[in-house]
Write an enzyme that holds these catalytic residues in place. Structure first.
Site, PDB file in Angstrom:
ATOM      1  N   THR A   1      -6.489   8.451   8.604  1.00 18.79           N
ATOM      2  CA  THR A   1      -5.429   7.543   9.047  1.00 18.79           C
ATOM      3  C   THR A   1      -5.618   6.216   8.319  1.00 18.79           C
ATOM      4  O   THR A   1      -6.740   5.721   8.179  1.00 18.79           O
ATOM      5  CB  THR A   1      -5.387   7.382  10.583  1.00 18.79           C
ATOM      6  OG1 THR A   1      -4.304   6.512  10.919  1.00 18.79           O
ATOM      7  CG2 THR A   1      -6.684   6.835  11.160  1.00 18.79           C
ATOM      8  N   GLU A   2      -4.517   5.661   7.804  1.00 19.68           N
ATOM      9  CA  GLU A   2      -4.642   4.558   6.844  1.00 19.68           C
ATOM     10  C   GLU A   2      -5.192   3.278   7.469  1.00 19.68           C
ATOM     11  O   GLU A   2      -5.624   2.384   6.763  1.00 19.68           O
ATOM     12  CB  GLU A   2      -3.311   4.263   6.146  1.00 19.68           C
ATOM     13  CG  GLU A   2      -2.173   3.912   7.075  1.00 19.68           C
ATOM     14  CD  GLU A   2      -1.143   5.013   7.097  1.00 19.68           C
ATOM     15  OE1 GLU A   2      -1.570   6.194   7.204  1.00 19.68           O
ATOM     16  OE2 GLU A   2       0.055   4.715   6.990  1.00 19.68           O
TER      17      GLU A   2
END
Lengths: 219, 216, 219, 216
Positions: D54-55
């Protein structure tokens, strides 16, 4: 050695009108609510704020925007389900918006902290967000020239600080904190607790104390 | 205003290191170059709260390690075993050089072959055709530290001044040095020119006669 | 998931002639001696090696250079008291040398891993090491354009790995390891021990497993 | 070679998510965009060993958190509380986006307004004059992931195809999409053109008639 401020008002003292302020957090995670509130109470105006978002709900960054003292915001994702404070200001023409791809936002902040004058990235090439920007083909691929975001102040949230100013974060609350700490002339961190020097494993330090000027404990 | 100590000899290496240490503000983050500048570390007072940076990835570096304290994974920029102080932090080369290049170090102290009056530094390459060039972190410190102090003898073995109008050696960085600490005098390189703050075993008049650099 | 190689020969298998190989370490600290030895035994030639130094004594990188299979070395500081192997090759014209400021070396490796096409830095401006390079004045200061160093292989030394490939390092042995791990198509780490998945605190991971292809335990 | 499943209806969202999950190789590092792609996570088999990125700074992201497991410091890119799997790692935005932009993610799955036959993606901006633009990490994923998969309905509410000769919406990235998974068909965008690998409730001939894009 870092200054341990007695309260959040002391922690944000001296922030001048016209400052560029980096504010950590990705949504609520890592958002330094107490410092933002203190900045709002402090009354500085004509601010440029850099954050991934443009505030949500009515607290924190949204409450700061609501005062009308933020002239301009640089972010990657201003549109959230509850970003109505920003949206109203924006539609009324009362706040300037610069949208940047999130990776460019992060890399531009890092570049400021690392002394990079500018960099070429393929992100955004050929899109609206590269309009007016210099481009160059490198390795057969179009790149866009992006410049650092230098700031006067960084307000971030970490988990634990020691008296040397070393910081560790908690889970995805880390996000922009470590790079923002490097990119401002004054970096202020709100933390859950402060431990004596030596209380953080030197191998586990995420933000070394050299990047931190003031720390304040908030609940 | 120059303070002249004409009634004594030039500073020895130890006195010079003490002088530099005394001029570094409390609580500074400092990088000491390999060679002579390393000795500055021995002269910080117990309350100086100076934090030493080593470019191979550490803040809070302590004194050299001896005997059982030697750890091959804990060395300084000169690959000499060192120790760790409480509050230390380790990091990789990207972050270490971000500190140096991003303007986060308060002071670095470097040796030099030559310094020009405008602060241009030459300390990495003799320019000899058969020399193997080796730069390390010198160019990064030169452009990145808030203050670049140089420590050197004022004259080479032949009596030729090393503070010069223009560097003859290949340069390390342009207009980056703010102060030059030598055995004979301390020079502040200001935007207006070179000011001599102190002399040792010589006088300002004598320096004016021996240096090709105008002194304020 | 990372591959745990049974021995160092397996860990370096498939490295082709002509490869660019990043080798971690700053002097002896963090130098992956066992992997370098295996690379030497493997016999690949026409190599380009990137390391901070150019080997010292007669072991590790120096022993690899002594085989004559390294065509070119990119480093910041080739000249040490005991770098006689390199010096002899260099003076005999049997190895090419590119000297880069240490910070440019680090940043160019990081840029390769981070997808940056090129960057401007003030380091080296006006010096011999900027000769022939593009320059630009940014903010009143001359900057030099530097390009990333992409590699085929990275050989690094870490302290502990888990079975997900996450790495932690030990003291100043960390140095180039974390950035080199990001910049190569194949990253191999020698470590002191491998622990089960979950054996490294997620907050303390320095190199996430996504950057690591093979791990081998060496003494 | 196109496999036609003409004797059934189009895929529902769940079937589409399962189809995408099944095409992602074991042990891949994967980023799932917000919205519809998030559902792909529910369809990886227990032995897939897929690692989710997840960024906002995490690898090894687990399923959504509920009840007491909700932690405000542990959210995904859509700000939804999630959980942590064994072997997870946290990192800052610089390293997270280095993973995305440096070509380290094997696959990302994104939603889209339109995809052009050459792989150009439009998924961040409707182009409406009063729309507030918001890009997040879409442009970074578009240029950085080794494979960019798009998940979308093939036609909009008016029956207009979203796989198009050229994007009318503002683009996210040029020539970046490798596969388009839709309720009606799966398209592989190759250097030679658009290949249909499977159809659902339609035929290749029918698609040829309805799309302005030449199909191999």
């Amino acid at each position: 050695m870092v200054e341990i401020a007695p309260d959040t008002d002391a922690a944000v003292r001296g922030i001048a009108d016209g400052s560029t302020v980096l504010i950590g957090g990705f949504g609520a995670a890592g958002q330094p609510y107490a410092l933002i509130d203190a900045l709002r109470r402090g009354g500085a105006g004509d601010l440029t704020v850099v954050n991934n978002n443009a505030g949500n709900g009515t607290t924190g960054l949204a409450a700061l925007l609501a005062t009308g003292r933020v002239r301009r915001i640089i972010c990657s994702f201003p549109r959230q389900v509850d970003s109505f404070v920003f949206e109203e200001l924006y539609r009324a023409g009362r706040i300037e918006l610069e949208v940047a791809p999130q990776g460019n936002l992060a890399e531009r902040i890092r570049a400021a902290g690392a002394g990079i004058g500018a960099f070429y990235t393929p992100t955004g090439a050929g899109t609206m967000l590269a309009e007016g920007k210099e481009t160059r083909v490198i390795g057969g691929r179009e790149h866009v020239l992006e410049y650092p975001i230098h700031a006067d102040v960084a307000l971030i949230r970490a988990h634990t600080a020691d008296h040397a100013g070393n910081l560790v974060y908690r889970k995805t609350g880390r996000n922009f904190g470590p790079i923002m700490a490097t990119a401002a002339r004054l970096t202020v961190a709100e933390v859950t607790r402060v431990v004596p020097v030596g209380g953080i494993d030197p191998e586990a330090v995420v933000t070394p104390g050299i990047f931190v000027d003031r720390v304040v404990v908030t609940p | 205003m120059t303070v002249e100590h004409a009634d004594r000899g030039p500073l020895d290496r130890d006195e010079l290191a003490r002088l530099v240490a005394g001029d570094i503000p409390r609580k500074s983050f400092v990088n000491l170059g390999i060679g002579q500048p390393t000795a500055v570390a021995d002269h910080f007072g117990p309350d100086s709260d100076v934090v030493l940076h080593t470019e191979n990835g550490m803040l809070g570096m302590g004194p050299m390690a001896h005997g059982d304290d030697v750890d091959p994974d804990l060395v300084n920029a000169g690959k000499i075993p060192v120790t760790e102080l409480p509050g230390a932090a380790y990091f990789d080369h990207a972050l270490s050089f971000a500190m140096m290049r991003g303007g986060h170090l308060d002071v670095c102290v470097l040796g030099a072959f030559q310094v020009a009056a405008d602060g241009t530094l030459a300390n990495w390459h003799t320019g000899a055709p058969d020399a193997i060039p080796a730069v390390g972190g010198a160019m990064d410190l030169a452009v990145g530290a808030k203050d670049v102090f140089v420590m050197m003898s004022l004259f080479d073995r032949n009596g030729t001044p090393k503070l010069v109008p223009e560097c003859a050696y290949p340069v390390t960085g342009l207009r980056c040095v703010s102060r030059v600490y030598t055995d004979r005098a301390v020079f502040h390189l200001t935007g207006d020119g070179v000011r001599v703050t102190e002399t040792f075993g010589t006088t300002l008049a004598e320096l004016r006669a021996r240096l090709d650099v105008p002194l304020l």
